[in-house]
Design a protein around this motif. Structure first.
Motif, PDB file in Angstrom:
ATOM      1  N   PRO A 153       1.385   8.539   1.108  1.00  0.00           N
ATOM      2  CA  PRO A 153       2.325   8.717   0.446  1.00  0.00           C
ATOM      3  C   PRO A 153       3.524   7.774  -0.070  1.00  0.00           C
ATOM      4  N   ASP A 154       3.264   6.475   0.600  1.00  0.00           N
ATOM      5  CA  ASP A 154       4.239   5.250  -0.042  1.00  0.00           C
ATOM      6  C   ASP A 154       3.615   4.834  -1.419  1.00  0.00           C
ATOM      7  N   VAL A 155       2.529   4.871  -1.852  1.00  0.00           N
ATOM      8  CA  VAL A 155       2.025   4.388  -2.911  1.00  0.00           C
ATOM      9  C   VAL A 155       2.325   5.657  -4.052  1.00  0.00           C
ATOM     10  N   TYR A 156       2.130   6.903  -3.624  1.00  0.00           N
ATOM     11  CA  TYR A 156       2.504   7.960  -4.491  1.00  0.00           C
ATOM     12  C   TYR A 156       3.857   8.066  -4.906  1.00  0.00           C
ATOM     13  N   PHE A 157       4.922   7.968  -4.073  1.00  0.00           N
ATOM     14  CA  PHE A 157       5.943   7.873  -4.294  1.00  0.00           C
ATOM     15  C   PHE A 157       6.687   6.532  -5.106  1.00  0.00           C
ATOM     16  N   LYS A 158       5.866   5.456  -4.865  1.00  0.00           N
ATOM     17  CA  LYS A 158       6.390   4.444  -5.835  1.00  0.00           C
ATOM     18  C   LYS A 158       5.685   4.663  -7.130  1.00  0.00           C
ATOM     19  N   LEU A 159       4.474   5.180  -7.524  1.00  0.00           N
ATOM     20  CA  LEU A 159       4.100   5.639  -8.656  1.00  0.00           C
ATOM     21  C   LEU A 159       5.143   6.567  -9.595  1.00  0.00           C
ATOM     22  N   GLN A 160       5.434   7.766  -8.744  1.00  0.00           N
ATOM     23  CA  GLN A 160       6.122   8.722  -9.318  1.00  0.00           C
ATOM     24  C   GLN A 160       7.618   8.443  -9.416  1.00  0.00           C
ATOM     25  N   PHE A 171      -2.931  14.431  -4.273  1.00  0.00           N
ATOM     26  CA  PHE A 171      -2.698  12.896  -4.835  1.00  0.00           C
ATOM     27  C   PHE A 171      -2.073  12.267  -3.365  1.00  0.00           C
ATOM     28  N   MET A 172      -1.057  12.716  -2.785  1.00  0.00           N
ATOM     29  CA  MET A 172      -0.523  12.122  -1.579  1.00  0.00           C
ATOM     30  C   MET A 172      -1.446  11.617  -0.535  1.00  0.00           C
ATOM     31  N   TYR A 173      -2.411  12.485  -0.472  1.00  0.00           N
ATOM     32  CA  TYR A 173      -3.543  12.443   0.487  1.00  0.00           C
ATOM     33  C   TYR A 173      -4.447  11.160   0.251  1.00  0.00           C
ATOM     34  N   MET A 174      -4.725  11.288  -1.143  1.00  0.00           N
ATOM     35  CA  MET A 174      -5.598  10.245  -1.514  1.00  0.00           C
ATOM     36  C   MET A 174      -4.994   9.107  -1.652  1.00  0.00           C
ATOM     37  N   LEU A 175      -3.731   9.036  -2.396  1.00  0.00           N
ATOM     38  CA  LEU A 175      -3.091   7.437  -2.449  1.00  0.00           C
ATOM     39  C   LEU A 175      -2.230   7.041  -1.351  1.00  0.00           C
TER      40      LEU A 175
END
Length: 349
Positions: free
Chosen positions: A307-314, A301-305
């Motif tokens: 890292p900054d987008v993933y951490f914001k969503l998570q 998921f971090m590779y697809m989204l």
């Protein structure tokens, strides 16, 4: 930078509290031993005098009995009455030390700490604002710190209980060699020959002392029931029943009974080892498979989204935080179940 300095002060306060405890501990230890022996003697006296009529006393001392039963098997150097007071004093001093250290540190702050989302703002120090209700956070941290020894004891108790079911086989095999002696002598000789790492060494000595010094049959049955309940297997109940029968009727049939019990336990242990070997892959998958899947999924998921987008969503959304807590709880539960299945108790089922 200021918060880092206050964290260092907190650590120094805790070190001072620990040093004071080391200085006071030898003075308290002597009084704890005297008080513990007196308390245990009074409890045994009530039990021998009144028997089952002390239900009200048992209800009022339920916490003492609960801790005593846990320490009976979890403590490596268990002493009746003394171990409970020693554990209570350590937990109390830990609570007091953490509470005072945190309270003194917060009182030294020039302002008030505000706590927000730890993944966003974190801790914010408002300069000039007075520290109100400063005792709440130290009290919360002190309660958490005081719970650590109890949780550690519960974990040790669960581990030693499983190990004790296997160590009982060594006890029975050694006791078979001394069936010509009395029950208390059998237990004493067996405990002397057990290795130091056997978890039943101390409980066996206490059981032997009960067989040698009991004044009423109720005392002996209570100590025997305690020993069997600490192990928690049918084999332990059979072993204790054989010893009680030996105490009443003699050692005529004790050797054959213990040898039969030993053979049954050996067969059951072989069965458990065979089943464990056949299901080793499934157990290992439960221990580490879920963690590997989680790490690979998060990485994907971090590779697809990014890292900054993933951490914001998570971490910055309520749904992401809720899913994270569910995943962590699921990992913990699966790890605990796999740990239990990795080494079951040596019992009939």
């Amino acid at each position: 930078m200021e918060l880092l300095l206050y964290m260092i002060r907190l650590i120094l306060h805790l070190l001072v509290a620990g040093g004071l405890w080391l200085l006071v501990r030898p003075l308290i230890e002597r009084h704890l031993q005297q008080w513990g022996r007196k308390l245990d003697a009074q409890r045994n006296l009530r039990r021998s005098r009144f028997g089952q009529k002390v239900s009200t006393v048992r209800q009022t001392m339920w916490l003492y009995r609960h801790l005593d039963n846990l320490l009976y098997f979890a403590a490596k150097r268990y002493e009746p009455g003394i171990s409970v007071l020693r554990f209570a004093s350590r937990s109390g001093m830990l609570f007091l030390g953490v509470f005072l250290s945190c309270l003194l540190t917060l009182k030294e702050l020039p302002g008030q700490l505000n706590f927000s989302n730890p993944f966003l703002e974190g801790m914010v120090l408002n300069d000039g604002a007075p520290v109100q209700h400063a005792w709440r956070l130290p009290l919360f941290l002190a309660v958490l710190a005081a719970c650590i020894p109890y949780l550690r004891m519960r974990y040790s108790y669960a581990q030693r209980k499983v190990r004790g079911s296997y160590d009982l086989l060594d006890v029975i095999q050694i006791a078979t060699k001394f069936t010509h002696l009395s029950a208390d002598s059998i237990l004493q000789r067996t405990s002397d020959l057990l290795p130091a790492d056997n978890v039943l060494k101390t409980p066996l000595k206490l059981l032997g002392a009960a067989f040698a010094n009991y004044s009423h049959e109720r005392e002996l049955n209570g100590e025997a029931e305690r020993f069997a309940g600490a192990i928690g297997t049918t084999f332990a109940v059979e072993f204790v029943s054989d010893l009680l029968y030996c105490e009443k009727e003699g050692t005529r049939y004790l050797k054959s009974s213990l040898m039969t019990l030993s053979r049954t336990m050996e067969l059951q242990r072989e069965t458990i080892l065979t089943v464990k070997a056949s299901s080793r892959d499934a157990i290992s998958l439960g221990l580490y498979g879920n963690l590997i899947v989680l790490v690979s999924s998060v990485g994907t998921f971090m590779y697809m989204l990014k890292p900054d987008v993933y951490f914001k969503l998570q971490f910055e959304t309520s749904i992401g935080l809720a899913f994270m807590m569910v995943i962590i709880a699921g990992l913990f539960i699966s790890f605990m179940i796999s740990t239990i299945l990795a080494r079951p108790k040596l019992d009939y089922h």
